[in-house]
Scaffold this active site. Sequence first.
Site, PDB file in Angstrom:
ATOM      1  CG  HIS A 258      -2.051   0.952   1.106  1.00  0.00           C
ATOM      2  ND1 HIS A 258      -1.935   2.293   1.352  1.00  0.00           N
ATOM      3  CD2 HIS A 258      -3.325   0.740   0.701  1.00  0.00           C
ATOM      4  CE1 HIS A 258      -3.101   2.865   1.114  1.00  0.00           C
ATOM      5  NE2 HIS A 258      -3.965   1.951   0.719  1.00  0.00           N
ATOM      6  CG  ASP A 309      -8.630  -4.398  -3.083  1.00  0.00           C
ATOM      7  OD1 ASP A 309      -9.841  -4.284  -2.847  1.00  0.00           O
ATOM      8  OD2 ASP A 309      -7.980  -3.593  -3.766  1.00  0.00           O
TER       9      ASP A 309
END
Length: 372
Positions: A258, A309
Site C-alpha cells: 500500500h 483488497d
Amino acid sequence: MKDGLEGVIACETKISRIELVDGKGILEYRGYDIRDLARKSSYEEVAYLLLYGELPKRYELQDFKIELAERRELPPQIIGLLTHLPPYTHPMVVLRTSTSYLGSLDKKIDVKTREENLNKAKNLIAKFPTIIAYYHRIRTGKNVIPPTLELGHAANFLYMLSGEEPSRTAERALDMDLILHAEHELNASTFAARIAASTLADMYACIVAATGTLMGPLHGGAAQEVMKMLREVASPRRAEEYVKKKIEKGERIMGFGHRVYRGIIDPRAELLKRLAKKLSMEGVPRWFEISEAIAKAAYRYKRLLPNVDFYSASVYANLGIPDDLFINIFAMGRIAGWTAHVIEQYENNRLIRPRAKYVGDKDKKYKPLTER
Ligand code: ACO
C-alpha cells in the site's frame, strides 16, 4: 519529487484521517475510529456521517434509511440500458455507463446547491446496489428482483442478487465490508473525483471519473485479481511455491502492499481478516486457508502485508458474490466517500492543476513530410 505524487499533500479534508502511529495504521472517518464504526455502526449510519459530518440522532438515521430505501428503484431508461448491454460487459463498465446515463436523466444536473448535491449523493448511494444486482440478474437470464423497503442497504443488495433473504451473519458481513470500503482519504479514485469536481463538472461526471479509476488492478481491481490467485493456487500447500515464483519473476502479488501503509498492516485488512475467518467457518474454509498461506509466504519472502483488497476476496466468495462483481462491491461502499469528497471540493474549490516537469526533446526543427 517522487513519482506517483507519493507523500504530496494535494488538498485539505475533514472527511477522513490516516495516520501511522507506533507502527500501526489509524483510520478515522470524521474523527471516529474505523474499528468502532465497523463493529458498532451500519453502512447507512456511516454514509450519513460522511455526507453530513456528524453521527445522526436516532430519528435522523431512521429518516435517512427510509430516504435511501425509497430511492433504490431505477428509472425505466436505466433498466432498458441494462437489458441492452451485452452480457459480457464488465459490471464496472456497466456501473460507469449507468452513472453517466443517470446524469443525462437528471434535469438538475448542473445545480450545485448543498441540498441538491446531497440529493444526488443519496440517489447514487441508493441506486448503485440496484444497478449491480439488476445487471447481474439480467446477464444471467434471470428476472430482476425489485428492492424491498423491509431490508437494510446490505441485506437488500444480497436479496436483489440471489432472491433470498440473507442470514444475519451474511448481512452483517457485507454491512461491515461496506463500512470498511466507504472512505479512504485521497486514494486514486477519490482524487480523480476531486479533480473533476475542481473544474466544477457535475456530480455524475465526477463519479464516472472515480468509477473508471477504481477499476484498475492496482486499485479496486485488485480484489478480483486476488480471487483469480486463490483459484489458481487452489490449496494452501501450493501457496509458498506460487509466491516464491512470483517474487523471483519480479511480479506483483495482488492484495499486498500500500502506498500509505508502508511496512505496516492496513487496519481495514486486520478487520476483514477476522470477518473472512468467521465467514469461512460457516462457508467454504478453503478460501481463507489459502489466503492465510499466501499471506505468510508473502511476508516471509518480501515482508509484504495485505491491504483492504486481500481478505475482501474470501469474504465475497463466501457471500456467494461472483468474482467479477468484487470491484462493484467496493464501489458500492466507496460511493459515500466519493460523493462526500465531491461536495467538500465544491464547497471550498480551487481548480486542481499541477505542473509536469518536461523531460522530452527541445528546439527541434520541423521537417516537411517529404523530407522525413
Ligand atoms: N507484490 C510484490 N511486490 C510488491 C507489491 C506487491 N503487491 N507491492 C509493493 N511491492 C514491492 C515493490 O516491488 C517494491 O519493491 P522493491 O523496492 O524491491 O522494488 C516495493 O514493494 C515498493 O513498491 P512501490 O511500487 O514503490 O509501491 P507503490 O506505493 O508504488 O504501490 C501498490 C502501491 C500499487 C498498491 C502496490 O503495492 C501494488 O501493486 N500492490 C498490488 C495491487 C494491489 O493490491 N492494489 C490494491 C491497493 S489498495 C487499494 O487501492 C484499495
